[in-house]
Write a protein that holds these residues in place. Structure first.
Motif, mmCIF file in Angstrom:
data_model
loop_
_atom_site.group_PDB
_atom_site.id
_atom_site.type_symbol
_atom_site.label_atom_id
_atom_site.label_comp_id
_atom_site.label_asym_id
_atom_site.label_seq_id
_atom_site.Cartn_x
_atom_site.Cartn_y
_atom_site.Cartn_z
ATOM 1 N N GLN A 263 40.459 41.439 58.180
ATOM 2 C CA GLN A 263 41.600 41.437 57.273
ATOM 3 C C GLN A 263 42.497 40.251 57.586
ATOM 4 O O GLN A 263 42.702 39.893 58.755
ATOM 5 N N GLY A 264 42.987 39.603 56.534
ATOM 6 C CA GLY A 264 43.858 38.452 56.715
ATOM 7 C C GLY A 264 44.922 38.406 55.644
ATOM 8 O O GLY A 264 44.911 39.182 54.681
ATOM 9 N N PRO A 265 45.840 37.477 55.789
ATOM 10 C CA PRO A 265 46.921 37.364 54.805
ATOM 11 C C PRO A 265 46.384 37.037 53.415
ATOM 12 O O PRO A 265 45.348 36.390 53.265
ATOM 13 N N VAL A 266 47.079 37.499 52.414
ATOM 14 C CA VAL A 266 46.710 37.197 51.047
ATOM 15 C C VAL A 266 46.948 35.714 50.774
ATOM 16 O O VAL A 266 47.753 35.053 51.433
ATOM 17 N N GLY A 326 46.244 49.081 57.286
ATOM 18 C CA GLY A 326 46.784 47.779 56.945
ATOM 19 C C GLY A 326 48.220 47.877 56.509
ATOM 20 O O GLY A 326 48.899 48.882 56.748
ATOM 21 N N THR A 327 48.670 46.841 55.867
ATOM 22 C CA THR A 327 50.056 46.776 55.426
ATOM 23 C C THR A 327 50.155 47.243 53.988
ATOM 24 O O THR A 327 49.488 46.705 53.099
ATOM 25 N N ARG A 702 40.381 40.488 47.273
ATOM 26 C CA ARG A 702 41.822 40.708 47.205
ATOM 27 C C ARG A 702 42.076 42.204 47.236
ATOM 28 O O ARG A 702 41.585 42.953 46.401
ATOM 29 N N ASN A 703 42.838 42.670 48.229
ATOM 30 C CA ASN A 703 43.103 44.092 48.388
ATOM 31 C C ASN A 703 44.466 44.414 47.809
ATOM 32 O O ASN A 703 45.502 44.103 48.398
ATOM 33 N N PHE A 706 46.911 46.849 49.925
ATOM 34 C CA PHE A 706 47.535 46.462 51.182
ATOM 35 C C PHE A 706 48.094 45.040 51.164
ATOM 36 O O PHE A 706 48.497 44.515 52.195
ATOM 37 N N ALA A 708 46.706 42.178 50.998
ATOM 38 C CA ALA A 708 45.961 41.429 51.999
ATOM 39 C C ALA A 708 44.607 41.064 51.407
ATOM 40 O O ALA A 708 44.296 41.410 50.266
ATOM 41 N N GLN A 709 43.803 40.358 52.186
ATOM 42 C CA GLN A 709 42.445 40.045 51.784
ATOM 43 C C GLN A 709 41.477 40.515 52.853
ATOM 44 O O GLN A 709 41.758 40.399 54.051
ATOM 45 N N ASN A 710 40.345 41.058 52.394
ATOM 46 C CA ASN A 710 39.267 41.450 53.286
ATOM 47 C C ASN A 710 38.162 40.402 53.230
ATOM 48 O O ASN A 710 37.840 39.871 52.159
#
Length: 727
Positions: A263-266, A326-327, A702-703, A706, A708-710
């Protein structure tokens, strides 16, 4: 060593290896003949046995022995050697694209755009793509819509997995064992037992244990592991000279942790270590499948015809737990998503085909498919606080899908060298779902008077039913220019039924069918005393009603986004430079775009976006696989050096074509050294895959939940030793 129709490599090494080959001593005559690309490959792409070089369809063929040597053991790993297949590694439910045509809806109401047939048996659920294949005769990858002769209609193509059959000839078989890094240990084998001249049994098995490629920090597990085993029994009986009966039973199991996304920042690509990243809660998978199939062939009927009946049933139990922590709206949450499904699939097909050798040939029949997915239970699990272990939302469904079809295809030799083919299929499809979505009121703070039951829940019905029917057809013209040159042109239509949305806020929404019109022109050649095989084709296809699964706030939904246009070129080359040096090149160029005036889709942020003209997801413009082999005699034995590689241009992983979902181009390479004894009984191979340890994306998602991006990845560098024995 068997002929390697699926080896890939770097052609720049060709002149060096060719000169090395010319300076070595002459090999045994049998080895020379076996290493030439002059054998006839028999395929069943037209539902009858035909020579690959005179089959009027673009098709890639891989022999079982070659797949085993290259450690290609499931459909997901097949993409490492095939330029036409692109697989998106959706967590636990990967899906396949051919020529840019794909189905991103992997739910209980989705249908694959690329059909998967195992010994003629079709299944719909994409979580079975990870089940192992072994003891194969071959795999056929058919490109373009298969709207006439094959099972379920598909708009993208067909992957046909064909296992080795029993033989009444002699006792025989093989065993093979592999060990390598990541604590890999695996093996497979088969035993063919003739029981007289009318009965034979073939028993085969497979097992594999490998630690995961990804170290999930914080919870000390390894993701992307492989814990699988399988066994199969074939029984062949020929009670009459004109009657052949074949029955199969196969048991499969796939367990372990399963794939774990990073998982990382969008709005940015992954910047961490693809082999070690954080995780928060345990994940697991457990897939068990039992399949029984049967086949009967009655020959010597009028018009030299054959009546074939194929049937079977498959029961697959699927359970998966994903870490969905996640967030969420700026607040860190711990959660899991748990899903369990029990899927029973039934296939029946009855087909009559006239014999070859006359100007007119005909085949026709009927097909029936039924899938029952019940019970399907899924939901979001709360991991902490007073409601730990409780489901925030629960999906409970009973889904039934059926497909019925009648089909026929006729060919007529206008002249001895010119053949006209016409075919058609009429399909009736239905999908029905009953069930509920239940949201826990006490967890989310909904007033009790709006809810019901204990514990209190806000329950909505998820019932629905959709029916569709469609006529699809094929028209083709084949010209045998000479025994070594074959030209064909064909026009196909394809169709895939619709279904229901997976948007929990709109459970009764529907999406309609998608259809495709496709033109293909191809040529197949053998030249220079059969030392060179050169096949090429161009294609153009328009798909209407593209079924796009897009993110929305709170989940995802499937819509008919409009038209897509794809065209391109495919090239397939095999060559013997000398009696000991061989090269091959397999290339695909694809231009895949959404059409003009496509329906705006959700952008995952509460708005909509126009995707007209955008690139299709996971549809690279260029894919090149190439390979070169060099035999070096060592006394009466032989060493084979093999270098192969794959290059893919960049791809987007979403419809919106955001820069943060654009995976860069990559090139990977493999190398192996194999030893084979004079009698072909013993083989040993040292191998290294992805020797540059290139990070290759398998998915960028693109999640919307949350913010975020998976990220998921293809395998890193692996190496090991494989030893085999034939008897």
């Amino acid at each position: 060593m068997a002929i390697h129709y699926s080896k890939h490599a770097l052609l720049a090494w060709a002149s060096l290896l060719a000169s090395t080959a010319a300076s070595t001593a002459t090999a045994q005559e049998t080895s020379q003949q076996r290493n030439r690309f002059d054998e006839d490959i028999i395929v069943t792409a037209t539902r009858s046995a035909t020579n690959l070089q005179s089959t009027p369809v673009a098709i890639n063929v891989y022999r079982g022995e070659d797949l085993r040597e290259q450690d290609v053991h499931d459909i997901v790993s097949l993409q490492t050697i095939d330029p036409s297949i692109n697989i998106t590694l959706a967590t636990g439910t990967p899906y396949v694209a051919i020529r840019g045509v794909q189905s991103t809806n992997t739910t209980e109401v989705g249908n694959p755009s690329v059909s998967i047939a195992r010994d003629g048996f079709f299944t719909n659920r994409s979580f079975t793509l990870g089940l192992a294949f072994y003891d194969l005769d071959r795999i056929e990858v058919l490109k373009g819509p298969q709207g006439t002769l094959f099972g379920r209609n598909s708009t993208g193509g067909l992957i046909n997995v064909l296992s080795a059959k029993p033989s009444t000839g002699a006792i025989g078989g093989y065993v093979s064992a592999t060990t390598g890094n990541y604590d890999l240990f695996g093996g497979e084998g088969a035993l063919n037992l003739p029981l007289g001249d009318k009965l034979a049994v073939r028993v085969s098995g497979y097992g594999r244990s490998r630690d995961g490629y990804r170290r999930i920090t914080g919870i000390n597990i390894r993701g992307d592991d492989d814990k699988s085993y399988s066994g199969r029994v074939h029984v062949l009986w020929t009670p009459l000279d004109s009657l052949t009966l074949l029955a199969r039973y196969q048991h499969d199991h796939l367990g372990g942790t399963g794939d774990v996304p990073a998982q990382g920042p969008v709005n940015q690509l992954f910047t961490g270590d693809p082999k070690a990243y954080p995780g928060y809660l345990l994940t697991s998978q457990d897939i068990t499948a039992d399949r029984v199939t049967w086949e009967a062939n009655l020959d010597d009927l009028p018009f030299n015809g054959t009546l074939t009946y194929m049937g079977g049933t498959d029961l697959t139990d699927f359970r998966r737990v994903n870490d969905t922590s996640g967030t969420n709206m700026g607040v860190f949450t711990l959660a899991q998503f748990e899903s369990s499904q029990r899927v029973r699939t039934v296939n029946h097909e009855l087909r009559f085909a006239t014999g070859e050798g006359t100007p007119f040939s005909l085949q026709f029949g009927a097909f029936y498919f039924r899938e029952r997915n019940n019970p399907l239970l899924a939901g979001q699990l709360v991991a902490t606080g007073p409601f730990a272990g409780e489901r925030l939302i629960t999906f409970a469904y009973d889904t039934l899908s059926t497909s019925k079809a009648v089909f026929g295809q006729a060919s007529y030799e206008v002249t001895p060298a010119l053949k006209l083919t016409l075919g058609g299929r009429y399909s009736w499809d239905m999908v029905r779902r009953t069930g509920t979505n239940a949201l826990r009121c006490d967890i989310v703070g909904i007033p009790a008077f709006l809810c019901s039951g204990t514990p209190p829940a806000l329950v909505t019905l998820a019932n629905g039913r959709q029916k569709a029917e469609k006529f699809t057809y094929r028209a083709g013209l084949d010209w045998e220019i000479s025994p070594n040159h074959f030209l064909y042109a064909k026009f196909d239509t394809g169709y895939k039924p619709g279904g229901f949305t997976v948007d929990p806020t709109n459970p009764n929404g529907q999406f309609g069918p998608e259809t495709v019109d496709a033109f293909e022109l191809g040529i197949k050649n053998r030249m220079f005393d059969d030392r060179l095989t050169l096949n090429a084709n161009i294609f153009y296809q328009v798909l209407d009603g593209f079924q796009a699964t897009v993110p929305v706030i709170g989940g995802s939904t499937t819509v008919n986004a409009g038209k897509t246009v794809s065209y391109g070129l495919e090239l397939f080359t095999l060559a013997n430079l000398t009696d000991r040096a061989r090269v091959n090149l397999n290339m695909t160029y694809l231009h895949g775009r959404f059409g003009d005036n496509v329906q705006p889709v959700d952008n995952g942020e509460g708005g909509v976006i126009d995707i007209s003209g955008n690139h299709l997801p996971n549809a690279p413009e260029w894919v090149i696989v190439a390979g070169i082999e060099q035999d070096i005699p060592i006394g009466a034995s032989k060493i084979t050096l093999r270098l192969d590689g794959k290059h893919s241009s960049s791809v987007y992983y979403d419809y919106n074509n955001r820069p943060s979902t654009r995976a860069p181009a990559y090139t990977t390479g493999n190398f192996s050294i194999a030893l084979e004894t004079p009698d072909d009984r013993w083989q040993a191979q040292i191998f290294i895959r992805n020797f540059t340890d290139k990070m290759v994306y398998g998915r960028i998602q693109r999640n919307a939940l949350f913010v975020a991006q998976n990220f998921q990845f293809q395998p890193p560098r692996t190496f090991g030793l494989q030893v085999g024995y034939r008897f």
